[in-house]
Design a protein around this motif. Sequence first.
Motif, PDB file in Angstrom:
ATOM      1  N   THR A 140      -7.631  23.071   8.572  1.00  0.00           N
ATOM      2  CA  THR A 140      -6.505  23.577   7.782  1.00  0.00           C
ATOM      3  C   THR A 140      -6.948  23.681   6.326  1.00  0.00           C
ATOM      4  N   GLU A 141      -6.328  24.608   5.613  1.00  0.00           N
ATOM      5  CA  GLU A 141      -6.619  24.773   4.188  1.00  0.00           C
ATOM      6  C   GLU A 141      -5.348  25.113   3.422  1.00  0.00           C
ATOM      7  N   ALA A 142      -5.156  24.424   2.300  1.00  0.00           N
ATOM      8  CA  ALA A 142      -4.118  24.778   1.325  1.00  0.00           C
ATOM      9  C   ALA A 142      -4.832  25.402   0.131  1.00  0.00           C
ATOM     10  N   TYR A 143      -4.462  26.634  -0.210  1.00  0.00           N
ATOM     11  CA  TYR A 143      -5.211  27.411  -1.203  1.00  0.00           C
ATOM     12  C   TYR A 143      -4.251  27.964  -2.242  1.00  0.00           C
ATOM     13  N   ILE A 144      -4.665  27.887  -3.506  1.00  0.00           N
ATOM     14  CA  ILE A 144      -3.868  28.462  -4.600  1.00  0.00           C
ATOM     15  C   ILE A 144      -4.819  29.134  -5.584  1.00  0.00           C
ATOM     16  N   GLN A 145      -4.418  30.298  -6.068  1.00  0.00           N
ATOM     17  CA  GLN A 145      -5.244  31.047  -7.020  1.00  0.00           C
ATOM     18  C   GLN A 145      -4.366  31.648  -8.116  1.00  0.00           C
ATOM     19  N   ALA A 146      -4.828  31.515  -9.346  1.00  0.00           N
ATOM     20  CA  ALA A 146      -4.128  32.083 -10.503  1.00  0.00           C
ATOM     21  C   ALA A 146      -5.021  33.135 -11.157  1.00  0.00           C
ATOM     22  N   ASP A 147      -4.470  34.323 -11.392  1.00  0.00           N
ATOM     23  CA  ASP A 147      -5.199  35.423 -12.029  1.00  0.00           C
ATOM     24  C   ASP A 147      -4.550  35.758 -13.367  1.00  0.00           C
ATOM     25  N   LEU A 158     -10.293  41.587 -20.337  1.00  0.00           N
ATOM     26  CA  LEU A 158     -10.684  40.241 -19.938  1.00  0.00           C
ATOM     27  C   LEU A 158      -9.919  39.865 -18.671  1.00  0.00           C
ATOM     28  N   ASP A 159     -10.649  39.530 -17.608  1.00  0.00           N
ATOM     29  CA  ASP A 159     -10.054  39.110 -16.340  1.00  0.00           C
ATOM     30  C   ASP A 159     -10.538  37.703 -16.001  1.00  0.00           C
ATOM     31  N   GLN A 160      -9.591  36.806 -15.670  1.00  0.00           N
ATOM     32  CA  GLN A 160      -9.932  35.437 -15.317  1.00  0.00           C
ATOM     33  C   GLN A 160      -9.271  35.053 -13.993  1.00  0.00           C
ATOM     34  N   LYS A 161      -9.977  34.219 -13.217  1.00  0.00           N
ATOM     35  CA  LYS A 161      -9.434  33.711 -11.961  1.00  0.00           C
ATOM     36  C   LYS A 161      -9.779  32.234 -11.821  1.00  0.00           C
ATOM     37  N   LEU A 162      -8.807  31.460 -11.370  1.00  0.00           N
ATOM     38  CA  LEU A 162      -9.024  30.050 -11.080  1.00  0.00           C
ATOM     39  C   LEU A 162      -8.423  29.758  -9.709  1.00  0.00           C
ATOM     40  N   SER A 163      -9.247  29.250  -8.790  1.00  0.00           N
ATOM     41  CA  SER A 163      -8.770  28.940  -7.447  1.00  0.00           C
ATOM     42  C   SER A 163      -9.047  27.483  -7.110  1.00  0.00           C
ATOM     43  N   LEU A 164      -8.114  26.866  -6.384  1.00  0.00           N
ATOM     44  CA  LEU A 164      -8.231  25.487  -5.934  1.00  0.00           C
ATOM     45  C   LEU A 164      -7.876  25.446  -4.459  1.00  0.00           C
ATOM     46  N   ARG A 182     -16.096  28.235   1.465  1.00  0.00           N
ATOM     47  CA  ARG A 182     -15.529  26.946   1.049  1.00  0.00           C
ATOM     48  C   ARG A 182     -15.708  25.927   2.170  1.00  0.00           C
ATOM     49  N   GLN A 183     -15.924  24.657   1.802  1.00  0.00           N
ATOM     50  CA  GLN A 183     -16.281  23.615   2.750  1.00  0.00           C
ATOM     51  C   GLN A 183     -15.261  22.471   2.740  1.00  0.00           C
ATOM     52  N   PRO A 184     -15.323  21.569   3.730  1.00  0.00           N
ATOM     53  CA  PRO A 184     -14.356  20.465   3.807  1.00  0.00           C
ATOM     54  C   PRO A 184     -14.295  19.656   2.516  1.00  0.00           C
ATOM     55  N   GLY A 185     -13.074  19.273   2.129  1.00  0.00           N
ATOM     56  CA  GLY A 185     -12.862  18.545   0.887  1.00  0.00           C
ATOM     57  C   GLY A 185     -12.237  19.437  -0.168  1.00  0.00           C
ATOM     58  N   ASN A 186     -12.464  19.088  -1.423  1.00  0.00           N
ATOM     59  CA  ASN A 186     -11.916  19.851  -2.541  1.00  0.00           C
ATOM     60  C   ASN A 186     -12.868  20.974  -2.946  1.00  0.00           C
ATOM     61  N   ASN A 187     -12.304  22.157  -3.152  1.00  0.00           N
ATOM     62  CA  ASN A 187     -13.072  23.317  -3.609  1.00  0.00           C
ATOM     63  C   ASN A 187     -12.364  23.922  -4.817  1.00  0.00           C
ATOM     64  N   TRP A 188     -13.141  24.361  -5.776  1.00  0.00           N
ATOM     65  CA  TRP A 188     -12.550  25.079  -6.899  1.00  0.00           C
ATOM     66  C   TRP A 188     -13.554  26.088  -7.444  1.00  0.00           C
ATOM     67  N   LYS A 212     -17.393  24.767  -7.227  1.00  0.00           N
ATOM     68  CA  LYS A 212     -17.809  23.596  -6.472  1.00  0.00           C
ATOM     69  C   LYS A 212     -17.221  23.709  -5.078  1.00  0.00           C
ATOM     70  N   ARG A 213     -18.085  23.524  -4.073  1.00  0.00           N
ATOM     71  CA  ARG A 213     -17.666  23.643  -2.685  1.00  0.00           C
ATOM     72  C   ARG A 213     -17.900  22.315  -1.969  1.00  0.00           C
ATOM     73  N   GLY A 214     -16.809  21.612  -1.643  1.00  0.00           N
ATOM     74  CA  GLY A 214     -16.919  20.355  -0.924  1.00  0.00           C
ATOM     75  C   GLY A 214     -17.733  19.325  -1.686  1.00  0.00           C
ATOM     76  N   ASP A 215     -18.680  18.704  -0.996  1.00  0.00           N
ATOM     77  CA  ASP A 215     -19.521  17.669  -1.606  1.00  0.00           C
ATOM     78  C   ASP A 215     -20.761  18.229  -2.291  1.00  0.00           C
ATOM     79  N   ALA A 216     -20.946  19.526  -2.272  1.00  0.00           N
ATOM     80  CA  ALA A 216     -22.122  20.132  -2.892  1.00  0.00           C
ATOM     81  C   ALA A 216     -22.029  20.082  -4.417  1.00  0.00           C
ATOM     82  N   GLU A 217     -23.172  20.232  -5.064  1.00  0.00           N
ATOM     83  CA  GLU A 217     -23.210  20.252  -6.524  1.00  0.00           C
ATOM     84  C   GLU A 217     -22.524  21.510  -7.055  1.00  0.00           C
TER      85      GLU A 217
END
Length: 230
Positions: A140-147, A158-164, A182-188, A212-217
């Motif tokens: 399951t995934e809960a996703y939110i994005q602001a443009d 100027l175009d900006q995007k932030l997703s969590l 995107r991977q398990p855990g928190n992604n942004w 940042k995708r999951g536990d990756a750097e």
Amino acid sequence: EYDIKSKIQVQTKHVLQEQSLRSFDLDYRTGRKTQLIAAKYKARYTENATSLYNYGSENSSGERHELEGKFSWTPDVQSLIGALYEERRRDIEYNALATEYWLAIRPYTELSYVISPKQKVKLHIKYSSIEDRALDQQYTEAYIQADHSLRIKRRGRLDQKLSLSQIDASVVGIPYSIFAGRQPGNNWKYTTNARYAFSNSFQITLNYSLQKRGDAEAEQYMRLEGKTHF
């Protein structure tokens, strides 16, 4: 609207690739200026078969159905509400670990607000429920994005995007196609694209992303480009 496309690539009597696409679009407009102003339905069916000589074959297919309603509340505020169903299969003869077979249901909503003729913001919220039949897993995934978009005078933009997102899964590696990497855990992820023309003969373009995708750097990317004409 109904559309069919096909492509076959042949070399020395050997079929290297065969692709087909079928699509169906249905749009309905209510004629209203407020509340429900439009509704649409989209369907896509894709098939792909590839032969890589000594490596073996790859076969994939996809099915996608989307139903969406568009609402207008004021001249500056609009919203969408919809649901998406997806199904994907992928079989690779030379790499059994890359086999995919999953089903997804993704309800979503979107709200857009025009702050001024030069500035606009948009908020997109989506929930995904996935049944991975190849691995016998549920995600399951809960996703939110602001443009945010801004026009700078008549010379730039100027175009900006932030997703969590938060992905719940009991496995480490999820096929890229399910959540766009995107991977398990928190992604942004944050991205910005800027363009400005100082004159008719010189302009600069900036592309930057941090994610940042999951536990990756965390990963960064930046590109700055200048163009001039003589």
